[in-house]
Design a protein around this motif. Structure first.
Motif, mmCIF file in Angstrom:
data_model
loop_
_atom_site.group_PDB
_atom_site.id
_atom_site.type_symbol
_atom_site.label_atom_id
_atom_site.label_comp_id
_atom_site.label_asym_id
_atom_site.label_seq_id
_atom_site.Cartn_x
_atom_site.Cartn_y
_atom_site.Cartn_z
ATOM 1 N N GLU A 1 -0.679 26.274 15.707
ATOM 2 C CA GLU A 1 0.008 27.153 16.643
ATOM 3 C C GLU A 1 1.392 27.525 16.110
ATOM 4 O O GLU A 1 2.084 26.692 15.523
ATOM 5 N N VAL A 2 1.790 28.766 16.315
ATOM 6 C CA VAL A 2 3.136 29.212 15.962
ATOM 7 C C VAL A 2 4.147 28.396 16.758
ATOM 8 O O VAL A 2 3.961 28.157 17.952
ATOM 9 N N ALA A 3 5.205 27.946 16.089
ATOM 10 C CA ALA A 3 6.284 27.227 16.765
ATOM 11 C C ALA A 3 7.448 28.197 16.984
ATOM 12 O O ALA A 3 7.824 28.944 16.079
ATOM 13 N N ILE A 4 7.981 28.201 18.196
ATOM 14 C CA ILE A 4 9.113 29.076 18.541
ATOM 15 C C ILE A 4 10.199 28.206 19.147
ATOM 16 O O ILE A 4 9.930 27.413 20.055
ATOM 17 N N VAL A 5 11.410 28.346 18.625
ATOM 18 C CA VAL A 5 12.567 27.636 19.173
ATOM 19 C C VAL A 5 13.695 28.622 19.419
ATOM 20 O O VAL A 5 13.839 29.616 18.698
ATOM 21 N N VAL A 6 14.482 28.359 20.447
ATOM 22 C CA VAL A 6 15.704 29.110 20.704
ATOM 23 C C VAL A 6 16.848 28.151 20.429
ATOM 24 O O VAL A 6 16.928 27.077 21.034
ATOM 25 N N ASP A 7 17.709 28.525 19.480
ATOM 26 C CA ASP A 7 18.777 27.652 19.004
ATOM 27 C C ASP A 7 20.137 28.209 19.414
ATOM 28 O O ASP A 7 20.439 29.368 19.149
ATOM 29 N N PHE A 8 20.936 27.358 20.028
ATOM 30 C CA PHE A 8 22.235 27.767 20.544
ATOM 31 C C PHE A 8 23.391 27.323 19.666
ATOM 32 O O PHE A 8 24.547 27.504 20.044
ATOM 33 N N GLN A 9 23.111 26.725 18.495
ATOM 34 C CA GLN A 9 24.198 26.200 17.683
ATOM 35 C C GLN A 9 24.099 26.533 16.199
ATOM 36 O O GLN A 9 25.083 26.928 15.615
ATOM 37 N N GLY A 10 22.951 26.349 15.585
ATOM 38 C CA GLY A 10 22.904 26.316 14.127
ATOM 39 C C GLY A 10 22.401 27.541 13.415
ATOM 40 O O GLY A 10 21.989 27.443 12.267
ATOM 41 N N MET A 11 22.419 28.710 14.020
ATOM 42 C CA MET A 11 21.789 29.861 13.386
ATOM 43 C C MET A 11 22.760 30.891 12.801
ATOM 44 O O MET A 11 22.328 31.922 12.315
ATOM 45 N N ALA B 1 22.251 22.847 8.627
ATOM 46 C CA ALA B 1 22.619 23.472 9.906
ATOM 47 C C ALA B 1 22.364 22.487 11.036
ATOM 48 O O ALA B 1 21.258 21.956 11.155
ATOM 49 N N PRO B 2 23.376 22.236 11.876
ATOM 50 C CA PRO B 2 23.112 21.431 13.064
ATOM 51 C C PRO B 2 22.401 22.305 14.091
ATOM 52 O O PRO B 2 22.664 23.503 14.175
ATOM 53 N N HIS B 3 21.500 21.731 14.839
ATOM 54 C CA HIS B 3 20.745 22.527 15.810
ATOM 55 C C HIS B 3 20.827 21.921 17.206
ATOM 56 O O HIS B 3 20.766 20.704 17.374
ATOM 57 N N PHE B 4 20.936 22.798 18.197
ATOM 58 C CA PHE B 4 20.819 22.447 19.611
ATOM 59 C C PHE B 4 19.833 23.461 20.140
ATOM 60 O O PHE B 4 20.168 24.635 20.322
ATOM 61 N N GLN B 5 18.577 23.044 20.331
ATOM 62 C CA GLN B 5 17.526 24.030 20.534
ATOM 63 C C GLN B 5 16.539 23.656 21.625
ATOM 64 O O GLN B 5 16.294 22.487 21.894
ATOM 65 N N TYR B 6 15.981 24.719 22.208
ATOM 66 C CA TYR B 6 14.937 24.608 23.214
ATOM 67 C C TYR B 6 13.629 25.015 22.551
ATOM 68 O O TYR B 6 13.546 26.076 21.923
ATOM 69 N N HIS B 7 12.616 24.185 22.703
ATOM 70 C CA HIS B 7 11.324 24.430 22.069
ATOM 71 C C HIS B 7 10.414 25.177 23.037
ATOM 72 O O HIS B 7 10.044 24.653 24.085
#
Length: 119
Positions: free
Chosen positions: A102-112, A59-65
């Motif tokens: 720490e829990v990692a949270i990302v918001v992904d605008f492309q690969g989900m 999956a390609p990803h474009f994401q905000y961490h």
């Protein structure tokens, strides 16, 4: 003019769970946006690879961490360490894991669209 839309990850269209994590998906304006929550110890190769059944994440990803730290290793050898506030663009072919406690949270605008779905 198009119509205004508002969606919330508090009421996602779909939730996909996998070992040490989950993906919340909302559909808006013809797009699919995902919020991934990765617990300490999560790694793509052990948590999602058994579902995807591919050598590495395709999956390609474009994401905000948003939170936590993710380390990403591309199949070609490039290494990125993504921190809160970072924006990453990851083409197909990588592994990733949570660094630290720490829990990692990302918001992904492309690969989900198909992420963590059985094929």
């Amino acid at each position: 003019m198009g119509k205004a839309e508002l969606r919330s990850f508090g009421k996602p269209d779909e939730v996909r769970e996998f070992p040490k994590g989950r993906l919340e998906v909302v559909k808006i304006g013809g797009a699919t946006v995902g919020r991934a929550i990765f617990e300490p110890g999560w790694r793509w190769a052990t948590s999602v690879q058994p579902i995807a059944q591919t050598k590495s994440c395709e999956a390609p990803h474009f994401q905000y961490h948003v939170a936590g730290v993710l380390k990403v290793v591309m199949d070609g050898g490039a290494v990125l360490e993504c921190h809160p506030g970072d924006v990453s663009l990851l083409p197909s072919g990588h592994d990733a894991w949570v660094v630290g406690d720490e829990v990692a949270i990302v918001v992904d605008f492309q690969g989900m669209v198909d992420y963590a779905k059985a094929h």
